[in-house]
Design an enzyme around this catalytic site. Structure first.
Site, short mmCIF file in Angstrom:
data_model
loop_
_atom_site.label_atom_id
_atom_site.label_comp_id
_atom_site.label_asym_id
_atom_site.label_seq_id
_atom_site.Cartn_x
_atom_site.Cartn_y
_atom_site.Cartn_z
CD GLU A 106 -4.83 0.26 3.07
OE1 GLU A 106 -4.61 -0.48 4.08
OE2 GLU A 106 -5.55 0.13 2.30
CB SER A 114 -8.44 -1.44 4.49
OG SER A 114 -8.94 -2.76 3.94
NE ARG A 163 -4.25 -1.83 0.59
CZ ARG A 163 -4.18 -3.21 0.34
NH1 ARG A 163 -3.26 -3.65 -0.65
NH2 ARG A 163 -5.24 -3.95 0.49
C1 LIG Z 1 -14.79 0.41 -0.55
C2 LIG Z 1 -13.52 0.45 -0.82
C3 LIG Z 1 -12.60 -0.59 -1.15
C4 LIG Z 1 -11.22 -0.72 -1.36
N1 LIG Z 1 -10.41 -1.74 -1.53
C5 LIG Z 1 -9.19 -1.49 -1.81
C6 LIG Z 1 -8.42 -2.82 -2.22
O1 LIG Z 1 -8.72 -3.93 -1.98
N2 LIG Z 1 -7.16 -2.39 -2.25
C7 LIG Z 1 -6.40 -1.47 -2.17
O2 LIG Z 1 -5.04 -1.35 -2.45
N3 LIG Z 1 -7.30 -0.39 -1.88
C8 LIG Z 1 -8.46 -0.37 -1.74
N4 LIG Z 1 -9.39 0.80 -1.35
C9 LIG Z 1 -8.71 2.07 -1.45
C10 LIG Z 1 -8.42 2.90 -2.61
O3 LIG Z 1 -9.49 2.48 -3.50
C11 LIG Z 1 -7.21 2.69 -3.23
O4 LIG Z 1 -6.16 3.32 -2.64
C12 LIG Z 1 -7.28 3.57 -4.51
O5 LIG Z 1 -6.16 3.28 -5.47
C13 LIG Z 1 -6.88 5.09 -4.36
O6 LIG Z 1 -7.20 5.68 -5.79
P1 LIG Z 1 -7.91 7.08 -5.73
O7 LIG Z 1 -7.88 7.85 -7.34
O8 LIG Z 1 -9.23 7.18 -4.96
O9 LIG Z 1 -7.01 7.96 -4.87
P2 LIG Z 1 -7.17 9.18 -3.73
O10 LIG Z 1 -7.73 8.54 -2.73
O11 LIG Z 1 -7.85 10.29 -4.53
O12 LIG Z 1 -5.57 9.47 -3.52
C14 LIG Z 1 -4.74 8.57 -2.91
C15 LIG Z 1 -3.48 9.23 -2.95
O13 LIG Z 1 -2.93 9.17 -4.19
C16 LIG Z 1 -2.57 10.33 -4.80
N5 LIG Z 1 -2.86 10.46 -6.26
C17 LIG Z 1 -4.24 10.35 -6.49
N6 LIG Z 1 -3.98 10.63 -7.97
C18 LIG Z 1 -2.85 10.80 -8.25
C19 LIG Z 1 -2.01 11.08 -9.64
N7 LIG Z 1 -2.54 11.07 -10.76
N8 LIG Z 1 -0.75 11.28 -9.34
C20 LIG Z 1 -0.10 11.03 -8.53
N9 LIG Z 1 -0.70 10.67 -7.11
C21 LIG Z 1 -2.00 10.82 -6.97
C22 LIG Z 1 -3.15 11.31 -3.90
O14 LIG Z 1 -2.46 12.37 -3.67
C23 LIG Z 1 -3.18 10.34 -2.44
O15 LIG Z 1 -1.81 10.94 -2.09
C24 LIG Z 1 -10.75 0.74 -1.15
C25 LIG Z 1 -11.39 1.94 -1.14
C26 LIG Z 1 -12.72 1.76 -0.94
C27 LIG Z 1 -13.72 2.96 -0.73
#
Ligand SMILES: Cc1cc2nc3c(=O)[nH]c(=O)nc-3n(C[C@H](O)[C@H](O)[C@H](O)COP(=O)(O)OP(=O)(O)OC[C@H]3O[C@@H](n4cnc5c(N)ncnc54)[C@H](O)[C@@H]3O)c2cc1C
Length: 317
Positions: free
Chosen positions: A310, A227, A178
């Protein structure tokens, strides 16, 4: 080339004249998976990579910049995010399947990418159940069921805070459970992924199975960030693919501390999966953060183990 349109701590922010969308005091709660959080002082959605690069080159260096994806791993505090918040829009979501790689814009939804690739016999099925966009998935090294983004990553394009655009190799960075060491001020705009071929029907079945497992074990219909805490023994597939030791899973430690269903304000520890903190409808970011801190304290008292967030927490109170 700039318009003076906002102030942070009495400093005027001169906004470079861009082709994309600029908004002042833009409510971020509507974009956030948890539906909480205050405004972005300045919100910028670039038209394309050059627009983003121009903006960053011409934005004064003392102005903080933060990039969001789908905010599925973020708690944005109620006071909002000072400075500039950048979100890549649909112009950054193309999917191109070349001979050996898949080239994808960083704003592409993980689930859409998995489904599109499946039709072409390319297996990125593990992304089907991960909410969020690809840029966030790379930054977080998102993964599930034994597969992680870094297993497929070949390269990425970054736009740095000084506006420079660089193509990097996956091996230029370290990826772990992660986490990645991609600098916080770098914006991922495009990603190259390895093509793993399989039968479209078999990929489809894998995705259906993964959705069923999720729906059975996680509160997928509730507002959450997935999580909340890292598993103390969490691994990435670079180390050990099969993370099957549940004795130190965060959900178990939280459950053992008697916190299933615990509430603060509108925030609640999910009864279905105790590592999920959910917004019951009227939670503030403070409720969720306070509940998280309460969980950390109780788990520490009960098991001696320090849970580590996380979910990322950003912004001001
Ligand atoms: C119901 C649910 C289930 C989930 N299950 C999982 C799972 O099984 N496994 C898992 O790993 N995660 C899981 N997650 C967490 C989440 O979905 C992941 O971490 C996802 O990859 C985050 O992507 P995001 O676009 O929403 O990023 P954000 O939440 O918007 O940002 C997360 C981080 O990434 C950075 N970021 C975003 N976009 C960029 C970019 N273009 N360039 C550089 N940095 C960037 C942000 O600055 C921040 O630091 C879950 C979330 C939910 C709500």
């Amino acid at each position: 080339m700039t318009d003076k349109i906002s102030q942070i701590n009495n400093i005027n922010i001169k906004i470079p004249k861009v082709r994309g969308i600029i908004r002042k005091n833009f409510e971020l709660s509507r974009l956030s998976w948890l539906k909480v959080g205050g405004p972005a002082e300045i919100f910028f959605q670039p038209e394309d990579e050059d627009d983003l690069s121009f903006f960053l080159k011409n934005l004064e260096t003392n102005i903080p910049v933060f990039v969001i994806g789908a905010c599925s791993n973020l708690i944005i505090r109620d006071g909002g995010i000072p400075g500039v918040v950048i979100k890549l829009g649909k112009n950054f979501s193309s999917i191109r399947l070349n001979k050996t790689v898949v080239s994808v814009g960083a704003a592409c939804r993980d689930s859409y990418l998995a489904q599109t690739c499946a039709k072409e016999g390319v297996d990125l099925s593990f992304l089907r159940t991960i909410p969020g966009n690809l840029g966030g998935a790379v930054k977080m090294n998102a993964g599930c069921y034994g597969s992680y983004l870094s297993d497929y990553l070949i390269g990425l394009t970054l736009v740095r805070r000084d506006g420079s655009i660089t193509d990097m190799k996956a091996s230029d960075f370290k990826f772990s459970y992660r986490n990645s060491n991609i600098p916080d001020d770098a914006i991922i705009t495009n990603v190259l992924l390895r093509k793993e071929l399989d039968d479209p029907l078999r990929i489809e079945m894998k995705m259906t199975r993964a959705l069923d497992v999720r729906n059975l074990s996680q509160p997928t219909k509730d507002l959450s960030c997935g999580s909340t805490f890292r598993n103390p023994l969490g691994r990435s597939s670079l180390e050990d693919k099969y993370d099957s030791d549940h004795s130190l899973k965060a959900w178990k430690l939280i459950d053992d501390a008697g916190l299933r269903g615990a509430k603060i304000g509108g925030a609640m520890v999910s009864k279905k999966h105790t590592n999920f903190l959910i917004n019951n409808g009227n939670a503030t970011a403070k409720d969720i953060e306070d509940l998280g801190k309460f969980v950390i304290k109780k788990v520490k008292r009960n098991s001696g183990i320090n849970l580590i967030w996380e979910v990322k927490i950003v912004g001001k109170y």
